[in-house]
Write a protein that holds these residues in place. Structure first.
Motif, PDB file in Angstrom:
ATOM      1  N   THR A  40      -9.205   9.353  13.190  1.00 15.71           N
ATOM      2  CA  THR A  40     -10.255   9.546  12.179  1.00 15.71           C
ATOM      3  C   THR A  40      -9.635   9.848  10.819  1.00 15.71           C
ATOM      4  N   ASP A  41     -10.482   9.903   9.809  1.00 16.12           N
ATOM      5  CA  ASP A  41     -10.031  10.269   8.464  1.00 16.12           C
ATOM      6  C   ASP A  41      -9.417  11.668   8.443  1.00 16.12           C
ATOM      7  N   GLN A  42      -9.862  12.551   9.322  1.00 17.53           N
ATOM      8  CA  GLN A  42      -9.363  13.919   9.351  1.00 17.53           C
ATOM      9  C   GLN A  42      -7.975  14.035  10.003  1.00 17.53           C
ATOM     10  N   THR A  44      -5.591  11.334   9.928  1.00 15.30           N
ATOM     11  CA  THR A  44      -4.644  10.355   9.389  1.00 15.30           C
ATOM     12  C   THR A  44      -4.084  10.823   8.055  1.00 15.30           C
ATOM     13  N   ARG A  45      -2.978  10.244   7.716  1.00 17.96           N
ATOM     14  CA  ARG A  45      -2.336  10.524   6.434  1.00 17.96           C
ATOM     15  C   ARG A  45      -2.367   9.248   5.597  1.00 17.96           C
ATOM     16  N   ASP A  48      -3.442   5.365   6.411  1.00 18.19           N
ATOM     17  CA  ASP A  48      -4.288   5.373   7.612  1.00 18.19           C
ATOM     18  C   ASP A  48      -3.469   5.439   8.899  1.00 18.19           C
TER      19      ASP A  48
END
Length: 134
Positions: A40-42, A44-45, A48
């Protein structure tokens, strides 16, 4: 211990930031545990790519449950060391972690885990850990 038991124990007893990884148990066997984590976006760095911290936390957590599965019940264990090797970027929809107890002594349990990116099925990281049976 069933996957449902493991899920309930995780949800009721682990730190909020571990629960935020949204781990889902799919299998527990004799000294083994398998779970998934969505990418998820939370987690990943930049680019992506799944962060190494999320992978290490997942591996540590699922190896703890492999220890529980080894005993067939929850027993207090403490991580004494954790070694994570990152093989390739974690990309895709989710990560599957397969963990197992390699050897259990009177006070120490030695474990290993492999994390796979899905849907490709490619290994993205491996981890080993030693746990102290408190």
């Amino acid at each position: 211990m069933t996957p449902q038991d493991a899920q309930a124990f995780l949800d009721e007893n682990f730190a909020p930031w571990v629960r935020a990884l949204d781990l889902t148990f799919t299998d527990l066997g004799q000294g083994t545990a398998t779970a998934t984590m969505p990418i998820t976006d939370q987690t990943t760095r930049m680019g992506d790519i799944l962060s190494g911290q999320a992978l290490a936390a997942m591996a540590d957590t699922i190896m703890v449950f492999a220890c529980f599965a080894h005993y067939g019940e929850v027993k207090p264990v403490a991580t004494t060391n954790l070694d994570t090797v990152f093989l390739r970027p974690g990309v895709g929809t989710h990560i599957r972690c397969e963990a197992e107890v390699v050897r259990a002594g009177k006070a120490l349990l030695f474990t290993k885990a492999t994390m796979f990116a899905e849907p490709s099925g490619k290994a993205v990281a491996t981890a080993t850990a030693t746990f102290y049976l408190a």
